[in-house]
Design a protein around this motif. Structure first.
Motif, short mmCIF file in Angstrom:
data_model
loop_
_atom_site.label_atom_id
_atom_site.label_comp_id
_atom_site.label_asym_id
_atom_site.label_seq_id
_atom_site.Cartn_x
_atom_site.Cartn_y
_atom_site.Cartn_z
N GLN A 48 -12.92 -3.70 4.98
CA GLN A 48 -11.60 -4.06 5.51
C GLN A 48 -11.72 -4.93 6.76
OE1 GLN A 48 -9.57 -0.13 5.88
NE2 GLN A 48 -7.91 -1.21 4.84
N GLU A 50 -2.67 0.14 8.36
CA GLU A 50 -2.81 1.35 9.17
C GLU A 50 -4.20 1.96 8.99
OE1 GLU A 50 -2.16 4.10 11.96
OE2 GLU A 50 -0.94 2.32 11.51
N VAL A 51 -4.70 1.97 7.76
CA VAL A 51 -6.06 2.47 7.52
C VAL A 51 -7.06 1.63 8.29
CG1 VAL A 51 -7.87 2.74 5.77
CG2 VAL A 51 -5.54 3.51 5.27
N GLN A 52 -6.83 0.32 8.32
CA GLN A 52 -7.72 -0.56 9.07
C GLN A 52 -7.67 -0.25 10.56
OE1 GLN A 52 -6.78 -4.76 8.74
NE2 GLN A 52 -8.96 -5.28 8.69
N ALA A 68 -7.33 8.94 5.36
CA ALA A 68 -8.30 8.25 6.22
C ALA A 68 -8.42 8.97 7.56
CB ALA A 68 -7.87 6.80 6.44
N VAL A 123 -14.08 1.31 5.68
CA VAL A 123 -13.58 1.39 4.31
C VAL A 123 -13.93 0.10 3.59
CG1 VAL A 123 -11.53 1.54 2.84
CG2 VAL A 123 -11.68 2.96 4.91
N ASP A 166 -3.32 6.35 4.75
CA ASP A 166 -3.61 6.59 6.16
C ASP A 166 -3.88 8.06 6.47
OD1 ASP A 166 -0.98 7.26 5.65
OD2 ASP A 166 -0.21 6.48 7.55
N ASP A 206 -1.33 1.78 2.53
CA ASP A 206 -1.21 1.75 3.99
C ASP A 206 -2.38 0.95 4.58
OD1 ASP A 206 0.90 3.70 3.68
OD2 ASP A 206 -0.66 5.23 3.53
N TYR A 207 -2.65 -0.19 3.98
CA TYR A 207 -3.88 -0.93 4.24
C TYR A 207 -4.05 -1.25 5.73
CZ TYR A 207 -7.59 -4.35 3.27
OH TYR A 207 -8.79 -5.02 3.21
N VAL A 240 -6.29 0.37 -1.77
CA VAL A 240 -6.00 1.19 -0.59
C VAL A 240 -4.53 1.02 -0.22
CG1 VAL A 240 -6.46 1.51 1.87
CG2 VAL A 240 -8.36 1.13 0.29
#
Length: 497
Positions: free
Chosen positions: A300, A386-388, A364, A394, A361, A383-384, A381
């Motif tokens: 990511q 926010e996960v980042q 994660a 990831v 998220d 909530d891309y 993924v």
């Protein structure tokens, strides 16, 4: 020498032994049977209290097993569980002796390991089965006067009630008057040697008069071991037999078995953090491993380096009825993210289907809190962004807003998975960077990273030479004079370091 049949309280037509019946034994062995299983012992293996029983010279794993012996009274044929105990005339003590050196050769029959002359001591007296509660018996074993086994026959202590063995066996054969059923041993069975004395007692301490079998005494002696290799297999010892005979690896003096999913040693992790996946991939290829790249995934965040051991999660294609049974509640996906340990990388098999999210998220955040080293998914993924922002490494195909039920059913964890066309086993080493993600077999990780770092060191020297004007020929890789120059550089670097 004492008569081996001295004090044997019964003359059976057959002796049937149960493999595992006590909860404590199952816990010790790490496997709990769903149904009873049995083996036969010859009547020539009988001996009584006070008998000398020989361990053959050249063997080392003679183990005792204190047991409760059931003696059949009225013949039993196709009896139900409720009526089975009526067919038991008496209860006594038994010692199911065995030579584990011969167990592999027996392939489950236990004929040579447990069928030897004298290897079924019984006695010395019989408790009337109709005067006691079969769920309130006590079994104790002593070796050289030290109590080593103590267990009982309550529902919490036995996997199967004693009467079940009678009912089960009677479905398949007629149990005749005098037949003996040995009902398995509890935890505490271990190895004995010539000079040891084993005593086994069965009693009913809460019954009227506290009836007892008395102590069944067996003296272990040294016997001849002149096995003829022309006639059959010779005794042999391996770690599995030693562990089972002694009761544990520790008792057998064996080193603990390495946990294939244990976290990586700090030194190895540090080296893998430095080694690029390109160099590691080349080393794996030189060892014949070409299918160890998880294809189609990227970090990511550019510049991410991920190192850990695999914890696997498998999705199957969505089917509405299966999603109804496996998709909701505390499903396999949630269990995986809840159970991930520090240093583990969750590797998700999504079959390359990016048309749905495979984490978001909240998951994660949970993985990050647990100390996970990262996540690799060949799906999408949610909530891309926010996960980042969370910062957990990831590697994925792409972003996708949909939840699992559109394309996936969370199915199982900690199994072999296929992620990005690469097979991943729990405990495999996972390394990812901007070039991609590699799967490294655990037993190759040390040598592969050492070789990759050595090659990286050489490549750095080569780059400096080319930067200074050296031609590719003879420099990449170094040959001739350039090879000699590189070897001097390595020697000088080593002296300086």
């Amino acid at each position: 020498m004492p008569n081996p049949l001295h004090d044997v309280p019964v003359t059976p037509g057959k002796i049937i032994a149960v493999h595992v019946a006590f909860e404590s034994r199952a816990a010790q062995r790490g496997r709990r049977p769903a149904t009873p299983s049995y083996f036969l012992k010859p009547t020539s293996s009988l001996s009584g209290s006070g008998a000398d029983v020989a361990r053959p010279a050249g063997t080392e794993l003679m183990a005792f097993e204190g047991e409760i012996a059931l003696i059949i009274g009225e013949p039993a044929r196709r009896v139900c569980l409720e009526d089975a105990w009526k067919h038991v005339a008496g209860v006594t003590a038994a010692n199911d002796l065995g030579i584990y050196d011969y167990r592999p050769a027996d392939k489950g029959s236990n004929l040579r390991s447990k069928g030897r002359d004298g290897y079924t001591p019984l006695g010395p007296t019989v408790i009337d089965a109709h005067s006691i509660d079969p769920t309130a018996l006590r079994l104790r074993t002593w070796v050289n006067g030290e109590l080593v086994q103590e267990d009982g026959t309550s529902e919490d202590q036995l996997i199967f009630p004693l009467a079940q063995f009678v009912a089960d066996l009677s479905q398949h054969m007629t149990l005749e008057t005098g037949d003996v059923i040995l009902t398995g041993t509890p935890a505490g069975s271990s190895v004995v040697a010539p000079g040891d004395t084993v005593e086994v007692e069965v009693d009913a301490p809460t019954a009227t008069g506290a009836p007892t079998s008395g102590r069944l005494i067996t003296h272990i002696t040294e016997g001849p071991g002149d096995f003829d290799p022309a006639l059959g297999m010779l005794p042999a010892v391996d770690e599995k037999q030693a562990e089972d005979a002694w009761g544990s690896r520790e008792a057998a003096g064996l080193p603990p078995v390495a946990d294939p999913t244990a976290a990586l040693p700090d030194e190895l992790r540090t080296k893998l953090k430095v080694a690029p996946t390109a160099g590691l991939s080349a080393q794996l290829r030189s060892r014949g491993l070409n299918n160890v790249v998880i294809e189609g995934v990227k970090p990511q965040t550019a510049g991410t380096k991920m190192v850990g051991v695999a914890k696997t999660l498998r999705f199957v294609p969505n089917r509405e009825d299966l999603f109804g049974s496996h998709g909701g509640g505390y499903n396999a996906q949630k269990q995986c993210f809840d159970a991930v340990r520090p240093g583990e990388v969750i590797v998700i098999e999504a079959r390359g289907e990016a048309g749905s999210g495979t984490l978001g998220d909240i998951l994660a955040l949970r993985a990050q809190y647990n100390g996970a080293a990262g996540v690799v998914t060949d799906g999408g993924v949610r909530d891309y962004a926010e996960v980042q922002r969370i910062g957990l490494p990831v590697f994925t195909q792409t972003a996708h807003p949909a939840v699992l039920g559109r394309k996936h059913v969370p199915w199982e964890v900690d199994v072999a998975v296929s992620c990005g066309n690469a097979t991943v086993l729990p405990g495999d080493v996972i390394v990812g960077d901007d070039d991609g993600v590699l799967v490294i077999p655990r037993d190759l990780a040390d040598e592969v990273v050492e070789a990759a770092l050595a090659k990286e060191h050489q490549d750095e020297w080569v780059a400096n030479q080319v930067r200074a004007g050296a031609p590719i020929k003879g420099t990449f890789p170094p040959t001739g004079e350039q090879k000699e120059a590189y070897e001097r550089y390595v020697a000088e670097s080593g002296e300086q370091n």
